[in-house]
Design an enzyme around this catalytic site. Structure first.
Site, PDB file in Angstrom:
ATOM      1  N   LYS A 112       0.827  -1.217   0.000  1.00 49.34           N
ATOM      2  CA  LYS A 112       0.000   0.000   0.000  1.00 49.34           C
ATOM      3  C   LYS A 112       0.858   1.262   0.000  1.00 49.34           C
ATOM      4  O   LYS A 112       0.414   2.319  -0.432  1.00 49.34           O
ATOM      5  CB  LYS A 112      -0.900   0.014   1.227  1.00 49.34           C
ATOM      6  CG  LYS A 112      -1.685  -1.251   1.457  1.00 49.34           C
ATOM      7  CD  LYS A 112      -2.910  -1.331   0.593  1.00 49.34           C
ATOM      8  CE  LYS A 112      -3.648  -2.634   0.860  1.00 49.34           C
ATOM      9  NZ  LYS A 112      -4.904  -2.742   0.159  1.00 49.34           N
TER      10      LYS A 112
HETATM   11  C1  LIG Z   1      -1.050  -7.739   2.573  1.00 46.45           C
HETATM   12  C2  LIG Z   1      -2.161  -7.627   1.594  1.00 46.45           C
HETATM   13  N1  LIG Z   1      -2.185  -8.471   0.550  1.00 46.45           N
HETATM   14  C3  LIG Z   1      -3.163  -8.413  -0.362  1.00 46.45           C
HETATM   15  C4  LIG Z   1      -4.189  -7.491  -0.270  1.00 46.45           C
HETATM   16  C5  LIG Z   1      -5.231  -7.468  -1.346  1.00 46.45           C
HETATM   17  O1  LIG Z   1      -5.083  -6.337  -2.164  1.00 46.45           O
HETATM   18  P1  LIG Z   1      -6.325  -5.750  -2.964  1.00 46.45           P
HETATM   19  O2  LIG Z   1      -7.301  -5.268  -1.942  1.00 46.45           O
HETATM   20  O3  LIG Z   1      -5.775  -4.632  -3.752  1.00 46.45           O
HETATM   21  O4  LIG Z   1      -6.865  -6.853  -3.763  1.00 46.45           O
HETATM   22  C6  LIG Z   1      -4.210  -6.609   0.807  1.00 46.45           C
HETATM   23  C7  LIG Z   1      -5.292  -5.603   0.984  1.00 46.45           C
HETATM   24  O5  LIG Z   1      -6.335  -5.650   0.422  1.00 46.45           O
HETATM   25  C8  LIG Z   1      -3.163  -6.652   1.754  1.00 46.45           C
HETATM   26  O6  LIG Z   1      -3.115  -5.784   2.753  1.00 46.45           O
HETATM   27  N1  LIG Z   2      -6.610  -4.908   2.468  1.00 45.07           N
HETATM   28  C1  LIG Z   2      -6.922  -3.552   2.604  1.00 45.07           C
HETATM   29  C2  LIG Z   2      -8.401  -3.283   2.545  1.00 45.07           C
HETATM   30  C3  LIG Z   2      -8.691  -1.991   1.895  1.00 45.07           C
HETATM   31  O1  LIG Z   2      -8.393  -2.075   0.531  1.00 45.07           O
HETATM   32  P1  LIG Z   2      -8.053  -0.834  -0.379  1.00 45.07           P
HETATM   33  O2  LIG Z   2      -6.966  -1.318  -1.269  1.00 45.07           O
HETATM   34  O3  LIG Z   2      -9.290  -0.490  -1.082  1.00 45.07           O
HETATM   35  O4  LIG Z   2      -7.608   0.305   0.474  1.00 45.07           O
HETATM   36  C4  LIG Z   2      -6.276  -3.080   3.898  1.00 45.07           C
HETATM   37  O5  LIG Z   2      -5.285  -3.678   4.263  1.00 45.07           O
HETATM   38  O6  LIG Z   2      -6.710  -2.157   4.521  1.00 45.07           O
END
Ligand SMILES: Cc1ncc(COP(=O)(O)O)c(C=O)c1O
Ligand SMILES: N[C@@H](CCOP(=O)(O)O)C(=O)O
Length: 464
Positions: A112
């Site tokens: 993120k």
């Molecule tokens: C460590 C981790 N892996 C995978 C994901 C999945 O990513 P996305 O929500 O973009 O599919 C998230 C959060 O959603 C995450 O925090």
């Molecule tokens: N897995 C995410 C959930 C939120 O997803 P986002 O990509 O829309 O911000 C988290 O770790 O908070």
């Protein structure tokens, strides 16, 4: 570049406005009207670009004239200076032609950071220009929250409210959020799950009257800039592994469908990606949909990969928009039905989705087994989300001659419980800059799973 809503009833926005918003007023998500194309020659010319150089090339067409190139280049360099690895997104070879793209070298140890460090800088740039203060509201299953807080905590232009499911994020994840004591940061632990938090955020975007004129801005991947910044590392990995002369496959641990949607866009932009694997935990609605053309909500389950404990995947709407020829009215109708009943889409659209994505669902038992096995084989410690990506990659791989890249979405030290259960090692160690995390003071408020309670807490914190 202009941005339109997936539900077809909202005005088109430029990049600046799309960054400073959340949901479109018609309830849809913003997407660009078209995608920049990267020809073979252009990709060839970018093969030796640094991460930062590539980031500017990939993102500048989306930014358009909202920021001049020189300023945006400085912003990108500043953003990735906050990372703790010179390669920014290093590739590690796990086995013959299976690679781990380590996306956890940012300040909060999860992928993120790639987008949220940039988003914080974009907010500051646009808000300083406008001399406007805004309110950030975000939902997190653990990682978005800390990355958003780290990206925005020094900003004079934002007050920030982050909702997480009480007791359902790992201790490290919680402390990374709640130990930030800046006066503009408010952590709310909701007595519910991630979907409840996300629902409250979306409802607040739809009706912002409780904020008495203050504007809400999103840090979740409903914000287009989140997706945009995540496209870059697909380009970076593929070019490092021989693109455009060589094709590449990616396996992506999936929750809100943002990260894998960025991979899908990279492919549409010209990157030779021959396979995209949707890797889910037991919350496997996307896997079930791809396998059976039935979009059927099941109760959210708590797993050892809590960041992916999500049922309602926001960004899936952006894919459905493309699968339905970008017909906003059709999408608005479909999304309405999807929220209340089990839905199948037209066979052609579903077949198209199946041609684009493979998928797998991985149980907690398999996740810990994979962590343990990988540790024994090569002393490589995977976090549970990454382990799911690895398992799905091996199970779904179509062509062993094509390098398979597993997205390493988080550092294992964020998820000590899963690592401990795998028998892999003693507790994984946090990097030195977080060594005192467990001793830091925390501040957060626990609130019932109730929109009015959350909104009135925000109003009183903001003294409105
Ligand atoms: C460590 C981790 N892996 C995978 C994901 C999945 O990513 P996305 O929500 O973009 O599919 C998230 C959060 O959603 C995450 O925090
Ligand atoms: N897995 C995410 C959930 C939120 O997803 P986002 O990509 O829309 O911000 C988290 O770790 O908070």
């Amino acid at each position: 570049m202009k941005y339109i809503s997936t539900r077809g009833q909202a005005p088109a926005l430029n990049f600046e406005d799309v960054v400073l918003t959340g949901l479109a007023p018609d309830g849809g998500l913003y997407v660009p009207t078209h995608l920049p194309e990267f020809s073979v020659e252009k990709l060839q010319a970018l093969r030796s670009a640094s991460y930062q150089e590539l980031a500017v090339e990939v993102m500048m067409p989306f930014v358009g004239d909202s920021i001049d190139r020189e300023t945006f280049t400085e912003m990108v360099h500043d953003t990735y200076a906050a990372f703790n690895h010179d390669a920014i997104a290093p590739l590690k070879q796990l086995e013959a032609d299976v690679w781990l793209l380590e996306l956890f070298h940012g300040p909060t140890l999860a992928f993120k950071d790639f987008a949220l460090q940039l988003l914080g800088r974009l907010f500051d740039y646009f808000l300083a220009k406008r001399q406007q203060k805004v309110v950030i509201m975000g939902a997190t299953s653990g990682d978005t929250g800390s990355a958003a807080i780290d990206g925005c905590k020094r900003s004079a232009w934002v007050d920030m409210f982050i909702l997480h499911p009480h007791g359902r994020v790992s201790e490290v994840q919680r402390r990374q959020m709640t130990s930030i004591l800046e006066p503009n940061v408010f952590n709310i632990a909701v007595e519910g799950n991630f979907d409840d938090c996300q629902r409250m955020v979306k409802a607040s975007f739809a009706d912002q009257s409780f904020l008495k004129g203050r504007q809400l801005v999103a840090v979740n991947s409903i914000n287009w800039a989140r997706i945009m910044a995540q496209i870059v590392y697909y380009f970076y990995a593929a070019l490092r592994l021989g693109a455009p002369s060589r094709s590449v496959a990616f396996s992506v641990p999936t929750g809100n469908f943002g990260d894998i949607f960025a991979g899908y866009l990279a492919k549409q932009m010209g990157l030779p990606i021959t396979q995209l694997v949707v890797a889910t935990n037991r919350n496997d609605i996307l896997h079930r949909f791809l396998a059976s053309n039935r979009y059927e909500q099941a109760p959210l389950e708590h797993t050892l990969s809590p960041s992916m404990d999500i049922v309602v995947s926001s960004n899936f709407e952006r894919l459905l928009f493309d699968l339905h020829h970008r017909d906003g009215q059709a999408l608005a109708d479909l999304m309405k039905r999807m929220s209340t009943e089990t839905v199948s889409i037209e066979d052609v659209a579903w077949q198209k989705a199946r041609a684009l994505f493979d998928s797998a669902a991985v149980s907690d038992e398999e996740t810990t087994r994979v962590i343990g096995e990988r540790w024994k084989r090569s002393n490589e410690l995977l976090d549970p989300h990454t382990a799911i990506g690895y398992k799905a990659a091996i199970d779904c791989r179509r062509d062993p001659a094509v390098p398979m890249v597993v997205l390493g979405t988080a550092h294992p030290a964020k998820f000590a419980e899963a690592v401990r259960k795998s028998g892999a090692a003693s507790d994984p160690v946090l990097p030195p800059f977080l060594a005192d995390l467990m001793d830091r003071e925390e501040r957060f408020e626990v609130l019932p799973n109730d929109l009015k309670a959350v909104q009135s807490s925000m109003v009183s914190a903001l003294k409105l």
